[in-house]
Motif scaffolding. Structure first.
Motif, PDB file in Angstrom:
ATOM      1  N   LEU A   6       0.862  -1.173   0.000  1.00 24.25           N
ATOM      2  CA  LEU A   6       0.000   0.000   0.000  1.00 24.25           C
ATOM      3  C   LEU A   6       0.901   1.226   0.000  1.00 24.25           C
ATOM      4  N   SER A   7       0.516   2.262  -0.726  1.00 24.37           N
ATOM      5  CA  SER A   7       1.302   3.494  -0.712  1.00 24.37           C
ATOM      6  C   SER A   7       0.454   4.631  -0.157  1.00 24.37           C
ATOM      7  N   PHE A   8       1.156   5.616   0.380  1.00 18.97           N
ATOM      8  CA  PHE A   8       0.495   6.759   1.013  1.00 18.97           C
ATOM      9  C   PHE A   8       0.763   8.060   0.284  1.00 18.97           C
ATOM     10  N   THR A   9       1.548   8.012  -0.783  1.00 19.61           N
ATOM     11  CA  THR A   9       1.914   9.222  -1.509  1.00 19.61           C
ATOM     12  C   THR A   9       2.081   8.913  -2.985  1.00 19.61           C
ATOM     13  N   GLU A  10       1.944   9.932  -3.809  1.00 15.75           N
ATOM     14  CA  GLU A  10       2.225   9.800  -5.235  1.00 15.75           C
ATOM     15  C   GLU A  10       3.560  10.448  -5.591  1.00 15.75           C
ATOM     16  N   ASP A  11       4.225  11.054  -4.605  1.00 16.24           N
ATOM     17  CA  ASP A  11       5.490  11.722  -4.843  1.00 16.24           C
ATOM     18  C   ASP A  11       6.549  10.697  -5.236  1.00 16.24           C
ATOM     19  N   ARG A  12       7.041  10.800  -6.448  1.00 18.62           N
ATOM     20  CA  ARG A  12       7.956   9.798  -7.002  1.00 18.62           C
ATOM     21  C   ARG A  12       9.262   9.710  -6.217  1.00 18.62           C
ATOM     22  N   ALA A  13       9.809  10.832  -5.801  1.00 20.73           N
ATOM     23  CA  ALA A  13      11.069  10.811  -5.051  1.00 20.73           C
ATOM     24  C   ALA A  13      10.883  10.094  -3.717  1.00 20.73           C
ATOM     25  N   THR A  14       9.768  10.333  -3.058  1.00 22.30           N
ATOM     26  CA  THR A  14       9.480   9.676  -1.785  1.00 22.30           C
ATOM     27  C   THR A  14       9.296   8.181  -1.990  1.00 22.30           C
ATOM     28  N   LEU A  15       8.536   7.796  -3.012  1.00 18.57           N
ATOM     29  CA  LEU A  15       8.322   6.377  -3.298  1.00 18.57           C
ATOM     30  C   LEU A  15       9.635   5.685  -3.665  1.00 18.57           C
ATOM     31  N   HIS A  16      10.478   6.368  -4.413  1.00 16.92           N
ATOM     32  CA  HIS A  16      11.767   5.784  -4.797  1.00 16.92           C
ATOM     33  C   HIS A  16      12.644   5.576  -3.564  1.00 16.92           C
ATOM     34  N   ALA A  17      12.661   6.543  -2.664  1.00 16.56           N
ATOM     35  CA  ALA A  17      13.442   6.399  -1.429  1.00 16.56           C
ATOM     36  C   ALA A  17      12.926   5.229  -0.598  1.00 16.56           C
ATOM     37  N   ALA A  18      11.601   5.103  -0.501  1.00 12.53           N
ATOM     38  CA  ALA A  18      10.995   4.014   0.271  1.00 12.53           C
ATOM     39  C   ALA A  18      11.297   2.663  -0.380  1.00 12.53           C
ATOM     40  N   ALA A  19      11.154   2.583  -1.699  1.00 12.65           N
ATOM     41  CA  ALA A  19      11.424   1.328  -2.410  1.00 12.65           C
ATOM     42  C   ALA A  19      12.900   0.950  -2.314  1.00 12.65           C
ATOM     43  N   THR A  20      13.780   1.927  -2.333  1.00 10.31           N
ATOM     44  CA  THR A  20      15.209   1.672  -2.195  1.00 10.31           C
ATOM     45  C   THR A  20      15.511   1.081  -0.814  1.00 10.31           C
ATOM     46  N   GLN A  40       2.294  -9.223  -5.232  1.00 15.04           N
ATOM     47  CA  GLN A  40       1.260  -9.569  -6.207  1.00 15.04           C
ATOM     48  C   GLN A  40       0.300  -8.417  -6.455  1.00 15.04           C
ATOM     49  N   LYS A  41       0.063  -7.613  -5.420  1.00  9.07           N
ATOM     50  CA  LYS A  41      -0.861  -6.474  -5.533  1.00  9.07           C
ATOM     51  C   LYS A  41      -0.196  -5.223  -4.986  1.00  9.07           C
ATOM     52  N   ALA A  42      -0.477  -4.098  -5.616  1.00 11.26           N
ATOM     53  CA  ALA A  42       0.008  -2.805  -5.152  1.00 11.26           C
ATOM     54  C   ALA A  42      -1.138  -1.809  -5.277  1.00 11.26           C
ATOM     55  N   ASP A  43      -1.527  -1.253  -4.167  1.00  8.38           N
ATOM     56  CA  ASP A  43      -2.650  -0.303  -4.118  1.00  8.38           C
ATOM     57  C   ASP A  43      -3.917  -0.878  -4.763  1.00  8.38           C
ATOM     58  N   GLY A  44      -4.147  -2.165  -4.556  1.00  7.77           N
ATOM     59  CA  GLY A  44      -5.356  -2.810  -5.042  1.00  7.77           C
ATOM     60  C   GLY A  44      -5.306  -3.277  -6.483  1.00  7.77           C
ATOM     61  N   GLU A  45      -4.199  -3.037  -7.179  1.00  6.67           N
ATOM     62  CA  GLU A  45      -4.054  -3.445  -8.576  1.00  6.67           C
ATOM     63  C   GLU A  45      -3.040  -4.578  -8.680  1.00  6.67           C
ATOM     64  N   ARG A  46      -3.039  -5.259  -9.821  1.00  9.40           N
ATOM     65  CA  ARG A  46      -1.983  -6.236 -10.073  1.00  9.40           C
ATOM     66  C   ARG A  46      -0.653  -5.498 -10.028  1.00  9.40           C
ATOM     67  N   ALA A  47       0.311  -6.045  -9.345  1.00  6.12           N
ATOM     68  CA  ALA A  47       1.596  -5.368  -9.158  1.00  6.12           C
ATOM     69  C   ALA A  47       2.265  -5.019 -10.483  1.00  6.12           C
ATOM     70  N   LEU A  48       2.170  -5.919 -11.463  1.00  2.00           N
ATOM     71  CA  LEU A  48       2.839  -5.701 -12.747  1.00  2.00           C
ATOM     72  C   LEU A  48       2.340  -4.483 -13.503  1.00  2.00           C
ATOM     73  N   THR A  49       1.097  -4.098 -13.284  1.00  2.00           N
ATOM     74  CA  THR A  49       0.511  -2.977 -14.013  1.00  2.00           C
ATOM     75  C   THR A  49       0.151  -1.810 -13.099  1.00  2.00           C
ATOM     76  N   SER A  50       0.563  -1.867 -11.872  1.00  2.00           N
ATOM     77  CA  SER A  50       0.224  -0.813 -10.909  1.00  2.00           C
ATOM     78  C   SER A  50       1.085   0.427 -11.112  1.00  2.00           C
ATOM     79  N   GLY A  51       0.690   1.498 -10.465  1.00  2.00           N
ATOM     80  CA  GLY A  51       1.473   2.726 -10.492  1.00  2.00           C
ATOM     81  C   GLY A  51       2.822   2.576  -9.822  1.00  2.00           C
ATOM     82  N   LEU A  52       2.983   1.593  -8.948  1.00  2.00           N
ATOM     83  CA  LEU A  52       4.253   1.367  -8.256  1.00  2.00           C
ATOM     84  C   LEU A  52       5.215   0.489  -9.046  1.00  2.00           C
ATOM     85  N   ALA A  53       4.751  -0.145 -10.102  1.00  2.00           N
ATOM     86  CA  ALA A  53       5.570  -1.116 -10.842  1.00  2.00           C
ATOM     87  C   ALA A  53       6.887  -0.526 -11.322  1.00  2.00           C
TER      88      ALA A  53
END
Length: 121
Positions: A58-72, A89-102
């Motif tokens: 689950l993610s709490f922000t759309e800020d790419r720099a923040t998400l990249h830091a968290a994923a790193t 398998q899932k990211a924010d309720g979507e299939r992980a492969l096609t999600s915004g976090l992919a």
């Protein structure tokens, strides 16, 4: 600065002293202080929540720099042997492969599999 903590860790205040921020996406999943779940905080604010078993993010922000830091930070926890492996398998309720976090997850080393995105130590 990003840090990966157990969601139930006393050093992780969300869900105890502070409310969790709203999650993104259309999902019924909600963050909680559960055994086996992880919270990734960036500058003290939740960016990602990894459900027990790592199958769902689950993610709490759309800020790419923040998400990249968290994923790193999450990737480093896996590579350092703290988590073993993650198979998302899932990211924010979507299939992980096609999600915004992919794309962010792929940038930090996750690889596509038929079941989702996987990262191993």
């Amino acid at each position: 600065q990003a840090v990966v903590l157990a969601a139930a860790d006393p050093a992780q205040p969300y869900g105890a002293a502070l409310p969790w921020p709203a999650v993104l996406g259309d999902t019924k999943h909600r963050p909680a202080r559960k055994a086996g779940a992880l919270a990734v905080l960036v500058d003290g604010v939740p960016a990602l929540y990894v459900e027990r078993g790592g199958r769902s993010l689950l993610s709490f922000t759309e800020d790419r720099a923040t998400l990249h830091a968290a994923a790193t930070a999450l990737s480093a926890a896996v590579r350092d042997g703290w988590l073993g492996r993650l198979q998302v398998q899932k990211a924010d309720g979507e299939r992980a492969l096609t999600s915004g976090l992919a794309e962010v997850l792929r940038e930090v080393g996750f690889r596509a599999t038929p079941a989702g995105l996987r990262l191993r130590a």
